[in-house]
Design a protein around this motif. Structure first.
Motif, short mmCIF file in Angstrom:
data_model
loop_
_atom_site.label_atom_id
_atom_site.label_comp_id
_atom_site.label_asym_id
_atom_site.label_seq_id
_atom_site.Cartn_x
_atom_site.Cartn_y
_atom_site.Cartn_z
N ASN A 106 0.82 -1.32 -0.04
CA ASN A 106 -0.11 -0.10 -0.04
C ASN A 106 0.76 1.11 -0.02
N MET A 109 2.06 1.87 -3.61
CA MET A 109 0.72 2.29 -4.36
C MET A 109 0.58 3.75 -4.07
N THR A 110 0.47 3.97 -2.62
CA THR A 110 0.23 5.41 -2.36
C THR A 110 1.28 6.42 -2.75
N ALA A 112 3.51 5.97 -5.30
CA ALA A 112 3.41 6.00 -6.60
C ALA A 112 2.30 6.88 -7.18
N ALA A 113 1.12 6.75 -6.72
CA ALA A 113 0.06 7.61 -6.88
C ALA A 113 0.24 9.18 -6.76
N TYR A 114 0.83 9.23 -5.66
CA TYR A 114 1.33 10.80 -5.23
C TYR A 114 2.15 11.31 -6.35
N ASN A 116 2.33 10.23 -9.48
CA ASN A 116 1.57 9.92 -10.70
C ASN A 116 2.59 9.07 -11.48
N PRO A 118 3.24 5.07 -12.85
CA PRO A 118 2.45 3.94 -13.18
C PRO A 118 3.08 2.67 -12.47
N LYS A 142 -6.82 -2.17 -6.62
CA LYS A 142 -5.84 -0.95 -5.85
C LYS A 142 -5.63 0.16 -6.99
#
Length: 142
Positions: A106, A109-110, A112-114, A116, A118, A142
């Motif tokens: 997690n 993933m968090t 990476a999302a922050y 941007n 992939p 996810k």
């Protein structure tokens, strides 16, 4: 390929828990011993970089990181270097094991999302335990 500067290459970073098989996966991709591997958790102590030509994409550099969840005496230093890789990663390969998903995955993933960035989830060690349909569903959510 050897003349392409690192800054002009796609940076593909491998993240995952300690001893999930990130270095083994990298060695498999290159069909050579790029990183040292062993059964001992925390074998990768520093960031390892390996350039290659990935067709049809072109020049890339793979970045092997120390494992998340490292409990050794040097864990803080290792994890600081690992976290800095997020700043330059263009793509993340999140290496997991079948049925194992928690705070470390997690976190990746968090982060990476922050940024941007992939993420491609790589489920490793399926020769030991094949992922269940529930695990695939969890990853897809996810």
């Amino acid at each position: 390929m050897e003349t392409t500067a690192k800054s002009n290459r796609l940076h593909i970073a491998l993240f995952g828990r300690t001893n999930v098989g990130k270095s083994s996966f990298l060695n498999f991709l290159f069909a050579q011993d790029v990183s040292i591997t062993s059964e001992i958790a925390g074998t990768t102590t520093d960031v390892v970089e390996k350039p290659m030509e990935l067709l049809p994409i072109g020049p890339v550099v793979f970045i092997d990181t120390a494992g998340l969840g490292d409990k050794t005496a040097l864990s803080d230093k290792r994890l600081k270097k690992t976290q800095k890789v997020f700043e330059r990663a263009d793509l993340i390969l999140l290496v997991t094991e079948s049925g194992v998903w928690g705070e470390y995955e997690n976190f990746v993933m968090t982060s990476a999302a922050y940024g941007n960035i992939p993420v491609i989830v790589v489920i490793n060690k399926i020769d030991i335990s094949y992922p269940s349909d529930d695990y695939f569903s969890e990853i897809k959510s996810k």
